[in-house]
Each structure stands twice: as C-alpha cells, then as structure tokens.
Design a protein around this motif. Sequence first.
Motif, mmCIF file in Angstrom:
data_model
loop_
_atom_site.group_PDB
_atom_site.id
_atom_site.type_symbol
_atom_site.label_atom_id
_atom_site.label_comp_id
_atom_site.label_asym_id
_atom_site.label_seq_id
_atom_site.Cartn_x
_atom_site.Cartn_y
_atom_site.Cartn_z
ATOM 1 N N VAL A 97 -30.595 21.136 -2.645
ATOM 2 C CA VAL A 97 -31.914 20.524 -2.552
ATOM 3 C C VAL A 97 -32.922 21.513 -1.986
ATOM 4 O O VAL A 97 -32.596 22.371 -1.160
ATOM 5 C CB VAL A 97 -31.902 19.245 -1.694
ATOM 6 N N HIS A 101 -25.728 17.599 2.051
ATOM 7 C CA HIS A 101 -26.372 18.314 0.960
ATOM 8 C C HIS A 101 -26.701 19.739 1.394
ATOM 9 O O HIS A 101 -26.869 20.022 2.583
ATOM 10 C CB HIS A 101 -27.628 17.569 0.515
ATOM 11 N N CYS A 159 -32.247 18.610 -6.826
ATOM 12 C CA CYS A 159 -33.252 17.601 -6.503
ATOM 13 C C CYS A 159 -34.210 18.181 -5.470
ATOM 14 O O CYS A 159 -33.819 19.025 -4.649
ATOM 15 C CB CYS A 159 -32.583 16.347 -5.947
ATOM 16 N N LEU A 184 -30.628 10.419 -1.539
ATOM 17 C CA LEU A 184 -29.997 11.621 -2.101
ATOM 18 C C LEU A 184 -28.497 11.404 -2.295
ATOM 19 O O LEU A 184 -27.926 11.824 -3.314
ATOM 20 C CB LEU A 184 -30.246 12.818 -1.191
#
Length: 307
Positions: A3, A24, A81, A180
């Motif tokens: 991310v 993440h 993302c 997420l």
Amino acid sequence: MRVVFAGTPEVAVPALEAIAASGHELVGVVTRPDAPSGRGRKLTPSPVAVRAEELGVPVLKPVHPREPDFQADLAALEPDCCPVVAYGALIPQSALDIPRHGWVNLHFSVLPAWRGAAPVQHAIWAGDEVTGATTFRIVKELDAGPTFGVMTEQIRATDTAGDLLGRLAEGGAGLLVATLDGIDDGSLEAREQPADGVSLAPKITVDDARVDWKEPALAVDRRIRACSPGPGAWTTLDGERVKLGRVELVDGDRLAPGELAVGKNEVLVGTATTPVRLGEVKAFGKKQMAAADWSRGVRLPEGARFE
C-alpha cells in the motif's frame, strides 16, 4: 497488500500509524509539498511527511498528482491499493488506475451525507446528533464512490470541530485498516451509495465564520463550535476583529443582538433569543484570554455591542 498511503494534515497521522502497524506492507507515502509556516514563513513538511520519515517510509510530494514523473514513481512502487485520508488534491483517473484495488478514501461522515471538504464542521453546524466515517473507492465524482465500511460517532453538545475530528481520526484509522484487510482477503465488496440523502459540505471560509448575533443562541453556539479551531469564529467591536472560543448557553434576561452585558466574572452577549456566555476571547494582536479578563482590559463602555 502493498500500500501507498496518501494524506497531509495531523488528522491523517493516526491512519498512517495504524497502517504501518498492520499486516500490510507500507511501501510509500504521498503528501502535499512543503508549505510556508510560522512567522518566518519557513518551508515546513506536512505532519504526514514528518511521521512517514520517522517511520523510514519513502515520501512523494508532487505539486499535483497528474504529474507524469509522480505517476511513474508511484507505479514503480507497485501498490495494490492506495488508502487516503485528507490528502488535499484531486486524483486524476490516470493515477487512480495505477493500483489494482484503486484508491480507498476515509471520509469523515456517513455517506452520502456531507460530501465535500468540511463534513465534520457542517455536521455540527447543522445540529446533527450523530455522524461518523466511511471508507469508499475514489471515483471522478466528489465523494460519490462505492462504500466499503462505516462507523458512527455521537456528536456531543460541547464538541468543537477539532474535538469531533480527533475522535473520528482515531476510530476511522481502525476502520481503514479493516477495510484494507477485507479487500485483501476478498471478504469485502464495495456497495454503491444511495441516491437519496446526499448533502454537500464545502470548505468553510473566514467570512462564513463571522458570527451573526441576530441568529438564535443555539445557532450562534453551533457556528462557533463548527468553526473551531479553524478558521476560527469571529466578530467585531468598534471595527476591530475579535476571535471567539466556545460559548455557553444560559437562561437570562433578553439582550439586543450583539449587546454586551459585563458581570464580575462573566460577559454575556445578546442573540435573537437568550444570551450566550463568552468563553475565551482573542482580540487582534493580543493573547487569548478569559472573556472577563478581556472585558476589564478593554474597559467596555455601557451599551457596548458586537457588530
């Protein structure tokens, strides 16, 4: 997921920290360029830039995200993302298309209510009892993308915009990470926003923040709280601007709109209904102080009135 986080002001820092602490992989941060700040107008990095550098994360500071060099640098980071909190610039479609899961924004209202730059301020000003935060996929139309998740938050009777935004920033950080997670494991699908219930929340200007003492006391209170801390509610006395902190609704004898009544330890101001008691006041070129101290310093004459 890989991310790249986008955000600029202090309110975005809790989300940045939550993502950095999540499972993440935070591979980069996008923020606004350094801006002049303070008396010396020294170029200063954004709060998000400062925290990202402390975390050791690469920081991109495009003047505008449409810049080809920026988009090339973003693509090189290979994000899955791009989560966003109060970044402060419109993302062109060419940049929106880079991450395979798009750009996911944390917006501080329960969409479709209060789309725009100042949702928290408008919720307080309108007298809403409940607001919240929503995660959604960014599309070309303002705050109109399909939503992933939502949280709600009670608006307290004494909340300023700063108070409420602080709570939403903390709670919303968890919502963004959960979003997420759901995108990553496939358990979360975006849903189109309903067509009904759309309201707009444009940026509040300094002119908007001028108190109208001909409004009812409740409306005066809401305007002041909605405009605190920025841009700051204000009025004028003898042509000089006076900034106002929170006021208190009181029962008392009617005063003409704007009329000042000075007591031993309080200053009341007339509205269209009952008076309000001033909290802290900041005259031009002076420090912020309690209203009673301010009134003694300026030696208000009988019949003094805010304009």
